[in-house]
Structures are given as structure tokens and as C-alpha cells.
Design a protein around this motif. Structure first.
Motif, mmCIF file in Angstrom:
data_model
loop_
_atom_site.group_PDB
_atom_site.id
_atom_site.type_symbol
_atom_site.label_atom_id
_atom_site.label_comp_id
_atom_site.label_asym_id
_atom_site.label_seq_id
_atom_site.Cartn_x
_atom_site.Cartn_y
_atom_site.Cartn_z
ATOM 1 N N GLY A 176 0.816 -1.211 0.000
ATOM 2 C CA GLY A 176 0.000 0.000 0.000
ATOM 3 C C GLY A 176 0.849 1.260 0.000
ATOM 4 N N LEU A 177 1.901 1.280 0.827
ATOM 5 C CA LEU A 177 2.791 2.430 0.867
ATOM 6 C C LEU A 177 3.492 2.635 -0.470
ATOM 7 N N ALA A 178 3.941 1.532 -1.063
ATOM 8 C CA ALA A 178 4.624 1.625 -2.357
ATOM 9 C C ALA A 178 3.678 2.163 -3.428
ATOM 10 N N LEU A 179 2.444 1.659 -3.437
ATOM 11 C CA LEU A 179 1.462 2.136 -4.415
ATOM 12 C C LEU A 179 1.130 3.604 -4.185
ATOM 13 N N GLY A 180 0.985 3.981 -2.909
ATOM 14 C CA GLY A 180 0.658 5.370 -2.590
ATOM 15 C C GLY A 180 1.700 6.343 -3.112
ATOM 16 N N PHE A 181 2.955 6.039 -2.863
ATOM 17 C CA PHE A 181 4.012 6.954 -3.306
ATOM 18 C C PHE A 181 4.237 6.865 -4.814
ATOM 19 N N ALA A 182 3.985 5.689 -5.412
ATOM 20 C CA ALA A 182 4.057 5.577 -6.872
ATOM 21 C C ALA A 182 2.967 6.436 -7.512
ATOM 22 N N GLY A 183 1.778 6.429 -6.897
ATOM 23 C CA GLY A 183 0.693 7.269 -7.402
ATOM 24 C C GLY A 183 1.022 8.739 -7.296
ATOM 25 N N ALA A 184 1.638 9.126 -6.172
ATOM 26 C CA ALA A 184 2.042 10.526 -6.011
ATOM 27 C C ALA A 184 3.055 10.923 -7.082
ATOM 28 N N ALA A 185 3.972 9.992 -7.399
ATOM 29 C CA ALA A 185 4.961 10.268 -8.442
ATOM 30 C C ALA A 185 4.284 10.446 -9.800
ATOM 31 N N LEU A 186 3.254 9.632 -10.079
ATOM 32 C CA LEU A 186 2.511 9.781 -11.325
ATOM 33 C C LEU A 186 1.826 11.143 -11.409
ATOM 34 N N ILE A 187 1.240 11.565 -10.281
ATOM 35 C CA ILE A 187 0.550 12.858 -10.247
ATOM 36 C C ILE A 187 1.528 13.996 -10.524
ATOM 37 N N PHE A 188 2.755 13.864 -10.016
ATOM 38 C CA PHE A 188 3.758 14.913 -10.202
ATOM 39 C C PHE A 188 4.306 14.959 -11.633
ATOM 40 N N GLU A 189 4.093 13.907 -12.409
ATOM 41 C CA GLU A 189 4.560 13.868 -13.798
ATOM 42 C C GLU A 189 6.004 14.389 -13.934
ATOM 43 N N PRO A 190 6.976 13.699 -13.310
ATOM 44 C CA PRO A 190 8.347 14.202 -13.315
ATOM 45 C C PRO A 190 8.964 14.287 -14.705
ATOM 46 N N TRP A 191 8.380 13.575 -15.686
ATOM 47 C CA TRP A 191 8.915 13.646 -17.049
ATOM 48 C C TRP A 191 8.590 14.976 -17.728
ATOM 49 N N HIS A 192 7.686 15.761 -17.099
ATOM 50 C CA HIS A 192 7.402 17.103 -17.604
ATOM 51 C C HIS A 192 8.108 18.105 -16.695
ATOM 52 N N ALA A 193 9.197 18.663 -17.154
ATOM 53 C CA ALA A 193 9.993 19.567 -16.314
ATOM 54 C C ALA A 193 9.194 20.778 -15.878
ATOM 55 N N ALA A 194 8.214 21.180 -16.695
ATOM 56 C CA ALA A 194 7.447 22.385 -16.389
ATOM 57 C C ALA A 194 6.117 22.066 -15.710
ATOM 58 N N SER A 195 5.947 20.835 -15.266
ATOM 59 C CA SER A 195 4.692 20.450 -14.628
ATOM 60 C C SER A 195 4.426 21.310 -13.398
ATOM 61 N N GLU A 196 3.197 21.861 -13.324
ATOM 62 C CA GLU A 196 2.874 22.738 -12.196
ATOM 63 C C GLU A 196 2.856 21.977 -10.880
ATOM 64 N N VAL A 197 2.552 20.679 -10.951
ATOM 65 C CA VAL A 197 2.486 19.901 -9.722
ATOM 66 C C VAL A 197 3.870 19.740 -9.114
ATOM 67 N N ALA A 198 4.883 19.688 -9.980
ATOM 68 C CA ALA A 198 6.247 19.506 -9.500
ATOM 69 C C ALA A 198 6.852 20.809 -9.009
ATOM 70 N N SER A 199 6.040 21.846 -8.901
ATOM 71 C CA SER A 199 6.511 23.132 -8.413
ATOM 72 C C SER A 199 6.553 23.136 -6.892
ATOM 73 N N VAL A 200 6.985 24.259 -6.345
ATOM 74 C CA VAL A 200 6.981 24.418 -4.889
ATOM 75 C C VAL A 200 5.565 24.282 -4.350
ATOM 76 N N GLY A 201 4.577 24.751 -5.116
ATOM 77 C CA GLY A 201 3.187 24.656 -4.679
ATOM 78 C C GLY A 201 2.721 23.221 -4.520
ATOM 79 N N GLY A 202 3.091 22.371 -5.474
ATOM 80 C CA GLY A 202 2.726 20.963 -5.370
ATOM 81 C C GLY A 202 3.378 20.298 -4.179
ATOM 82 N N LEU A 203 4.650 20.618 -3.950
ATOM 83 C CA LEU A 203 5.357 20.064 -2.795
ATOM 84 C C LEU A 203 4.746 20.569 -1.485
ATOM 85 N N ALA A 204 4.266 21.813 -1.475
ATOM 86 C CA ALA A 204 3.621 22.357 -0.278
ATOM 87 C C ALA A 204 2.356 21.568 0.057
#
Length: 307
Positions: free
Chosen positions: A143-171
Motif C-alpha cells: 500500500g505504501l509503495a502504491l501510494g508513493f508511486a501514485g504521487a509520483a505519477l501525479i507529479f509527472e516528473p517527465w514534464h519539467a514544467a509540470s505545475e504539480v512539481a513546483s513548490v506549490g505541489g510540494l507544499a
């Protein structure tokens, strides 16, 4: 069984079924209230700074809960040690996450904030395991692994300009982590004392309101721009989203237990995404939807391991 006994049993069954339906309606209502909170935060930020938003909703919520306690003749705790723990919880569960979500929404969509809040049970399980109050098992680890994998998907790290990967998303993610730590702290230091959840909620919100107002005064925030939509949004966020929601959650905890009340976790992201897309035009990508589903699957595994 006599006719009279059968009649009484039938009435009791009808009463139980009616209560079950009422609790289901309250569960859906709570999901709607908390799911739309991110919309009201976004609108209120048109006039208020994040700290003004935080202090305002805490003050309105505390006043609403104190009035309800007065009407129900619910007495607040008198033990100074309990109040000490409540101050810590006010920081962990109210002031800090409320500010972080408001700050985060100055940079990300309301739908994103609602989705990231779904990671709270994952952080709760991780904190409980780190504190030694719960043990890891295969289901929880998955469950923990899936949860953090899902969070990584939401952040879309392959998009450097993704708004989620901004300071706001981390907040927003940090706000969910605060909830996780706060829930474990509350269970450890206030659980099993026989204290009424409603009295604790009112006391905690009152302490949080005092802290929020003090921080706002010290920050020297400018006077808000007068906009009726922002003021209405803050009023709804405080009285309904912070005050009334605690009362509904209290009812569900009493009637259905903490696990039953926690089912609202699965509904909040759905509501947040829907209202954000409809009323604010938030963009929802396939990666965000896939990430949300993965997070909720992880939450289901974590909760299953507890059961």
C-alpha cells in the motif's frame, strides 16, 4: 416469538436501516464539503493572502464549533496537559496544513491540491510504523509503495514544467504529511482518555485560531482587496468547511467508528477534481487520474492491513 416481539424487532430493524442511510448521506455530504474546500480556497485567494485565509477560516470554524458546543452543553477539557497536546495538534492538523494548502494553491490548481490530500492515509501509516505503534506487513508495504508511486505519477516528473512539481505541489504534499504526523500524535497522546471528540475538536480549532491570528498579525499582511466572491468563499470555508464539517465527522466517528468515517478519503479527490474542472477550468491529465487511482488503491491496501 410473540407478535409484539416481532413488531419491536421490525421497528428496530427499520431504525437501524434509517440510521445507516442517514450516515451514508452524511458521508457523501462530508465528502462534498471537504472536496469543495479547495475550490473555496482558490476563490478566497483572490482577496486574501495564504496566512489571512488560514487565520480567517480557523476563526470562523472555531466560533461555529464553540457555538455548537454551547448549544449542546458540551464542556471543553480542563486538564492543562490535554491543552498542551491540543496546541501541538493545532499546529500539525490545522495551522500548518491549512497554510500550506493555501500557499500551494497560489501555484497549482484546486484539483491538484485535492488529489494530493488523498495521500494522507499513506503518510499516517508511514508515521505510525516509524513511531513503532504499527508494524509493517506485506499488505501495508504494498500500500505504501502504491501510494508513493501514485504521487509520483501525479507529479509527472517527465514534464519539467509540470505545475504539480513546483513548490506549490510540494507544499500540498507536505500538508498531507502534516496530517499523517498529527493523526498519529493524537492517537498516541489523546486516545483512550474518554474525551469527547467534539470537545477536542472545538478546543483544538480555538487554539489554532489564536495561533493563526497571532501569526497573521506578526506577518504584517496587507489589507485584503474587497471582493464579494472571496469573502463569501472564506465564509463558506470557515463556517461550513471547517466548523460544520467537524460536527458531521464527529457524528460519523460516533456512529460508524474511525474506519467508517475514513471512507470519505476515497470520495474527496473525486469531488475536488470534478468541481475544479467544472467551475475553475482546471486541467486534468490522464497521468493525474492514473496517479489518483493508484494512490487510492494504496490507501485501500493500507486500510485492509489495519482491518
Amino acid at each position: 416469538m410473540s407478535v409484539e416481539q416481532r413488531g419491536r424487532a421490525h421497528v428496530a430493524t427499520l431504525g437501524t436501516e434509517a440510521n445507516r442511510r442517514a450516515d451514508l448521506a452524511f458521508l457523501v455530504l462530508l465528502a462534498f464539503i471537504w472536496g469543495t474546500s479547495y475550490l473555496w480556497i482558490k476563490i478566497s485567494l483572490r482577496s486574501f493572502t495564504p496566512i489571512q485565509n488560514t487565520a480567517g477560516r480557523l476563526t470562523l470554524g472555531a466560533l461555529a464549533l464553540l457555538a455548537y458546543c454551547l448549544a449542546r452543553r458540551v464542556r471543553l477539557p480542563g486538564d492543562p496537559r490535554v491543552w498542551g497536546h491540543l496546541v501541538v495538534l493545532a499546529v500539525l492538523l490545522n495551522v500548518t496544513p491549512f497554510f500550506l494548502f493555501a500557499y500551494g494553491e497560489t501555484m497549482v490548481d484546486s484539483a491538484v491540491a485535492g488529489i494530493l490530500n488523498a495521500t494522507t492515509p499513506v503518510f499516517t501509516a508511514l508515521t505510525a510504523a516509524a513511531a513503532g505503534s504499527e508494524r509493517f506487513n506485506p499488505s501495508k508495504l504494498a500500500g505504501l509503495a502504491l501510494g508513493f508511486a501514485g504521487a509520483a505519477l501525479i507529479f509527472e516528473p517527465w514534464h519539467a514544467a509540470s505545475e504539480v512539481a513546483s513548490v506549490g505541489g510540494l507544499a500540498c504534499l507536505a500538508a498531507s504529511a502534516c496530517y499523517g504526523v498529527g493523526f498519529v500524535y493524537a492517537s498516541k497522546f489523546l486516545g483512550g482518555r474518554g474525551l469527547k471528540p467534539l470537545a477536542l475538536s472545538a478546543s483544538q480549532l480555538s487554539a489554532a485560531a489564536v495561533i493563526g491570528l497571532a501569526v497573521m498579525a506578526a506577518s504584517g499582511a496587507p489589507a485584503p482587496e474587497i471582493r464579494w466572491d472571496a469573502f463569501v468563499a472564506l465564509g463558506i470555508l470557515g463556517v461550513v468547511g471547517t466548523g460544520a464539517a467537524y460536527v458531521i465527522n464527529y457524528r460519523l466517528i460516533v456512529n460508524r467508528g474511525a474506519s467508517g468515517a475514513a471512507l470519505v478519503t476515497y470520495l474527496i479527490p473525486v469531488v475536488a477534481v470534478a468541481v475544479g474542472a467544472v467551475f475553475l477550468g482546471d486541467e486534468v491529465s490522464l497521468a493525474m487520474l492514473a496517479g489518483t487511482a493508484t494512490v487510492l488503491a494504496g490507501v485501500a491496501l493500507v486500510r485492509r492491513s489495519k482491518a
